[in-house]
Design an enzyme around this catalytic site. Structure first.
Site, PDB file in Angstrom:
ATOM      1  N   THR A 210     -18.461 -15.234   7.133  1.00  0.00           N
ATOM      2  CA  THR A 210     -18.081 -14.043   6.376  1.00  0.00           C
ATOM      3  C   THR A 210     -18.231 -12.725   7.117  1.00  0.00           C
ATOM      4  O   THR A 210     -17.531 -11.775   6.814  1.00  0.00           O
ATOM      5  CB  THR A 210     -18.892 -13.969   5.067  1.00  0.00           C
ATOM      6  OG1 THR A 210     -18.382 -12.942   4.238  1.00  0.00           O
ATOM      7  CG2 THR A 210     -20.363 -13.711   5.336  1.00  0.00           C
ATOM      8  N   ALA A 211     -19.134 -12.606   8.080  1.00  0.00           N
ATOM      9  CA  ALA A 211     -19.360 -11.304   8.702  1.00  0.00           C
ATOM     10  C   ALA A 211     -19.988 -11.478  10.074  1.00  0.00           C
ATOM     11  O   ALA A 211     -20.536 -12.532  10.398  1.00  0.00           O
ATOM     12  CB  ALA A 211     -20.262 -10.434   7.822  1.00  0.00           C
ATOM     13  N   ILE A 212     -19.889 -10.415  10.884  1.00  0.00           N
ATOM     14  CA  ILE A 212     -20.572 -10.388  12.172  1.00  0.00           C
ATOM     15  C   ILE A 212     -21.272  -9.054  12.331  1.00  0.00           C
ATOM     16  O   ILE A 212     -20.950  -8.071  11.664  1.00  0.00           O
ATOM     17  CB  ILE A 212     -19.615 -10.625  13.365  1.00  0.00           C
ATOM     18  CG1 ILE A 212     -18.592  -9.478  13.463  1.00  0.00           C
ATOM     19  CG2 ILE A 212     -18.960 -11.970  13.279  1.00  0.00           C
ATOM     20  CD1 ILE A 212     -17.733  -9.552  14.716  1.00  0.00           C
TER      21      ILE A 212
ATOM     22  N   HIS B  72     -12.949 -10.640   0.372  1.00  0.00           N
ATOM     23  CA  HIS B  72     -12.356  -9.508   1.094  1.00  0.00           C
ATOM     24  C   HIS B  72     -11.111  -9.900   1.887  1.00  0.00           C
ATOM     25  O   HIS B  72     -10.355  -9.036   2.312  1.00  0.00           O
ATOM     26  CB  HIS B  72     -13.404  -8.846   2.007  1.00  0.00           C
ATOM     27  CG  HIS B  72     -13.790  -9.642   3.219  1.00  0.00           C
ATOM     28  ND1 HIS B  72     -14.927 -10.400   3.281  1.00  0.00           N
ATOM     29  CD2 HIS B  72     -13.203  -9.780   4.426  1.00  0.00           C
ATOM     30  CE1 HIS B  72     -15.028 -10.971   4.468  1.00  0.00           C
ATOM     31  NE2 HIS B  72     -13.995 -10.609   5.182  1.00  0.00           N
TER      32      HIS B  72
ATOM     33  N   GLY C 196     -33.950 -11.835 -16.411  1.00  0.00           N
ATOM     34  CA  GLY C 196     -34.395 -10.867 -17.410  1.00  0.00           C
ATOM     35  C   GLY C 196     -35.549 -10.000 -16.951  1.00  0.00           C
ATOM     36  O   GLY C 196     -36.415  -9.640 -17.763  1.00  0.00           O
TER      37      GLY C 196
ATOM     38  N   GLY D 218     -10.537 -12.570  11.842  1.00  0.00           N
ATOM     39  CA  GLY D 218      -9.664 -13.667  11.443  1.00  0.00           C
ATOM     40  C   GLY D 218     -10.429 -14.902  11.039  1.00  0.00           C
ATOM     41  O   GLY D 218      -9.869 -15.849  10.505  1.00  0.00           O
ATOM     42  N   ASN D 219     -11.733 -14.907  11.286  1.00  0.00           N
ATOM     43  CA  ASN D 219     -12.557 -16.084  11.002  1.00  0.00           C
ATOM     44  C   ASN D 219     -13.158 -16.066   9.599  1.00  0.00           C
ATOM     45  O   ASN D 219     -13.722 -17.054   9.165  1.00  0.00           O
ATOM     46  CB  ASN D 219     -13.684 -16.180  12.035  1.00  0.00           C
ATOM     47  CG  ASN D 219     -14.182 -17.598  12.216  1.00  0.00           C
ATOM     48  OD1 ASN D 219     -13.545 -18.383  12.884  1.00  0.00           O
ATOM     49  ND2 ASN D 219     -15.306 -17.934  11.611  1.00  0.00           N
ATOM     50  N   SER D 220     -13.095 -14.946   8.889  1.00  0.00           N
ATOM     51  CA  SER D 220     -13.667 -14.870   7.542  1.00  0.00           C
ATOM     52  C   SER D 220     -13.059 -15.932   6.644  1.00  0.00           C
ATOM     53  O   SER D 220     -11.842 -16.110   6.601  1.00  0.00           O
ATOM     54  CB  SER D 220     -13.400 -13.494   6.922  1.00  0.00           C
ATOM     55  OG  SER D 220     -14.352 -12.572   7.333  1.00  0.00           O
TER      56      SER D 220
ATOM     57  N   ASP E  42     -18.689 -12.328  -2.567  1.00  0.00           N
ATOM     58  CA  ASP E  42     -17.623 -12.188  -1.574  1.00  0.00           C
ATOM     59  C   ASP E  42     -16.929 -13.522  -1.346  1.00  0.00           C
ATOM     60  O   ASP E  42     -16.594 -13.889  -0.215  1.00  0.00           O
ATOM     61  CB  ASP E  42     -18.154 -11.633  -0.254  1.00  0.00           C
ATOM     62  CG  ASP E  42     -17.025 -11.221   0.693  1.00  0.00           C
ATOM     63  OD1 ASP E  42     -15.908 -10.980   0.209  1.00  0.00           O
ATOM     64  OD2 ASP E  42     -17.255 -11.168   1.919  1.00  0.00           O
TER      65      ASP E  42
ATOM     66  N   GLU F 212       0.834  -1.190   0.000  1.00  0.00           N
ATOM     67  CA  GLU F 212       0.000   0.000   0.000  1.00  0.00           C
ATOM     68  C   GLU F 212       0.876   1.249   0.000  1.00  0.00           C
ATOM     69  O   GLU F 212       2.001   1.232   0.489  1.00  0.00           O
ATOM     70  CB  GLU F 212      -0.920   0.007   1.238  1.00  0.00           C
ATOM     71  CG  GLU F 212      -1.835  -1.210   1.316  1.00  0.00           C
ATOM     72  CD  GLU F 212      -2.588  -1.272   2.630  1.00  0.00           C
ATOM     73  OE1 GLU F 212      -2.151  -0.590   3.585  1.00  0.00           O
ATOM     74  OE2 GLU F 212      -3.597  -1.979   2.695  1.00  0.00           O
TER      75      GLU F 212
END
Length: 489
Positions: free
Chosen positions: A252-254, A129, A292, A234-236, A159, A80
């Site tokens: 994936t998320a909390i 991510h 569609g 760290g669990n993703s 994701d 970065e």
């Protein structure tokens, strides 16, 4: 409360009732007591002590032993650009000292997540991510061995991402087995496995708290499993498994205010994860079905006008000309209630159900039109491929060098949130440090005209953009707004 997307491993607390019901302590609040006569008769259950050593020693250990070798740690390294001075963004110092005194310098950063081995040759499924923007990715097995991996598929719509071990040698990796996530029910016991906070592989347990959760994160296919198994940073990308040791979801998320687990975690269902994993195993691209038509949720007012008992389903608001939905007989105002017997509560649920149906199959859609219902057999097919000449890349001595555009069609317009009859070409890629990037073009810009001439297709855009002129007058649409700009040639 805020929803935080996190890279993590799992953990939680579960209560097992062995051979009897759970005792619930009385509440000592100030609410008035409820008379026993007002309650339903209590269910009589016999409380017994465990009758054998096996009952005393009930444990998740056999499941964990079978599954944990399939869960890996994922280490992603990014380069970065970091400002060399803390005053780099201060307009006062920039004005007096100039930007040359505030150059950026590269900085290496690392992130930690989890992944799941889905194929014995070394194919790993994780969250997009976790590895987004990474220049180097490595995995570590639960026995400590590390391997460099390549990114095979990155699907930001779900994701999810697929990695492949670069040099597996003679190693055969322990792959997990997918479960049918449509068979999950609220209350089912599940285990979450991953690497929370980088402390090492951790297992937590809980139950399925809810199904088909939406509004969790900005992905195209929101249809999450909610669990109270502890999930932390760290669990993703880690595994959510059932008591048979089969993969039911990718953590994936909390939902958290502090950033730590509060018992509200979310996982991508295995039926969606399997599609992305299959694309990674075969090395192919992800091709999804296209309906569609544009959809909206059914409001209470709409439900009342249609005579529906409750507001549920996905209502069609616009149909693509000559698209699959129109050919199947759907029209604006129709409400889709189920797909192959699975209920549809909102557009997100419909998109998920259709996306997990194999191409070339027939899906049975229950439709409500007016006050009547019927079943429509829908041919599941992909969006049409771009026609020849629909994509143009510009090179040479021109301000547009480095840009790639594609002319709009109905499927692409729908994906980008544009009207089906939208005209122009859309920017799909821009080369770094190219004249097009320096000019300020961005991916998803819709270029409507150049120097007063409409760019209705890729061919006309290519002819115009390749010219050498003194000045460009550009009309483009960005983020729903039409802008006009004049730049030098």
């Amino acid at each position: 409360m805020s929803l935080r997307k996190l890279m993590f491993s799992a953990a939680a607390l579960v209560i097992l009732a062995l051979g009897g019901s759970l005792a619930v302590s009385s509440w000592s609040g100030t609410a008035p007591p409820v008379a026993q006569a007002d309650l339903d008769p209590p269910i009589e259950t016999e409380r017994v002590v465990p009758q054998s050593d096996a009952q005393v020693q009930l444990s998740f250990a056999p499941v964990v032993r079978a599954v944990s070798p399939s869960v890996v740690n994922v280490y992603a390294t990014r380069i970065e650009q970091q400002a060399a001075s803390p005053f780099a963004n201060d307009p006062f110092f920039s004005r007096f000292f100039g930007d040359r005194y505030f150059q950026t310098r590269p900085r290496e950063s690392q992130s930690l997540g989890s992944g799941v081995i889905v194929e014995g040759s070394g194919v790993i499924l994780t969250n997009s991510h976790v590895i987004n923007g990474a220049t180097d990715i490595r995995i570590a097995l639960n026995d400590g061995r590390e391997f460099a991996v390549d990114l095979v598929v990155e699907d930001q719509q779900t994701d999810l991402a697929v990695l492949r071990v670069r040099e597996p040698g003679s190693v055969t990796f322990p792959a997990i087995t997918f479960a049918d996530s449509d068979q999950l029910e609220v209350g089912d016991l599940v285990l979450a496995i991953g690497n929370p906070f980088g402390v090492g592989q951790t297992v937590t347990s809980g139950i399925v708290s809810a199904l088909a959760r939406t509004g969790v994160e900005a992905s195209d296919y929101e249809f999450f499993i909610q669990t109270d198994a502890a999930i932390n940073p760290g669990n993703s990308g880690g595994a959510l498994v059932d008591l048979s040791g089969h993969l039911v979801g990718i953590n994936t998320a909390i939902y958290s205010q502090s950033g730590g687990s509060v018992g509200i975690g979310f996982a991508i269902p295995a039926n969606m994860a399997r599609l992305v994993a299959d694309a990674g195993v075969t090395g192919g691209e992800i091709v999804r079905p296209w309906f569609g038509a544009k959809l909206q949720a059914v409001t209470p007012d709409i439900a009342s006008s249609l005579g529906m008992a409750a507001p549920h389903g996905a209502m069609i608001t616009e149909v693509a000309p000559a698209g699959p939905a129109e050919r199947a007989g759907f029209q604006s105002g129709d409400v889709i209630l189920s797909v192959d017997g699975m209920p549809v509560d909102d557009p997100s649920a419909f998109n998920f159900r259709l996306a997990t149906r194999p191409l070339g199959s027939q899906a049975e859609l229950v439709r409500q039109r007016g006050n009547s219902q019927d079943t429509v057999s829908f041919a599941v097919e992909a969006a049409p491929r771009p026609i020849d000449g629909a994509i143009a890349s510009i090179s040479g001595d021109t301000r547009f060098a480095g840009v790639t555009v594609r002319q709009l069609d109905a499927a692409l317009s729908e994906a980008k949130g544009l009207p089906y009859d939208a005209a122009g070409v859309i920017v799909t890629a821009i080369e770094p440090n190219s004249p097009a990037q320096a000019m300020g073009l961005r991916v998803d810009d819709v270029i409507l005209s150049l120097n007063g001439t409409e760019t209705r297709d890729a061919s006309s855009f290519s002819d115009l953009a390749s010219q050498r002129v003194q000045t460009w007058q550009i009309i483009l649409q960005r983020g729903g707004r039409v802008s006009r700009a004049i730049v030098s040639g």
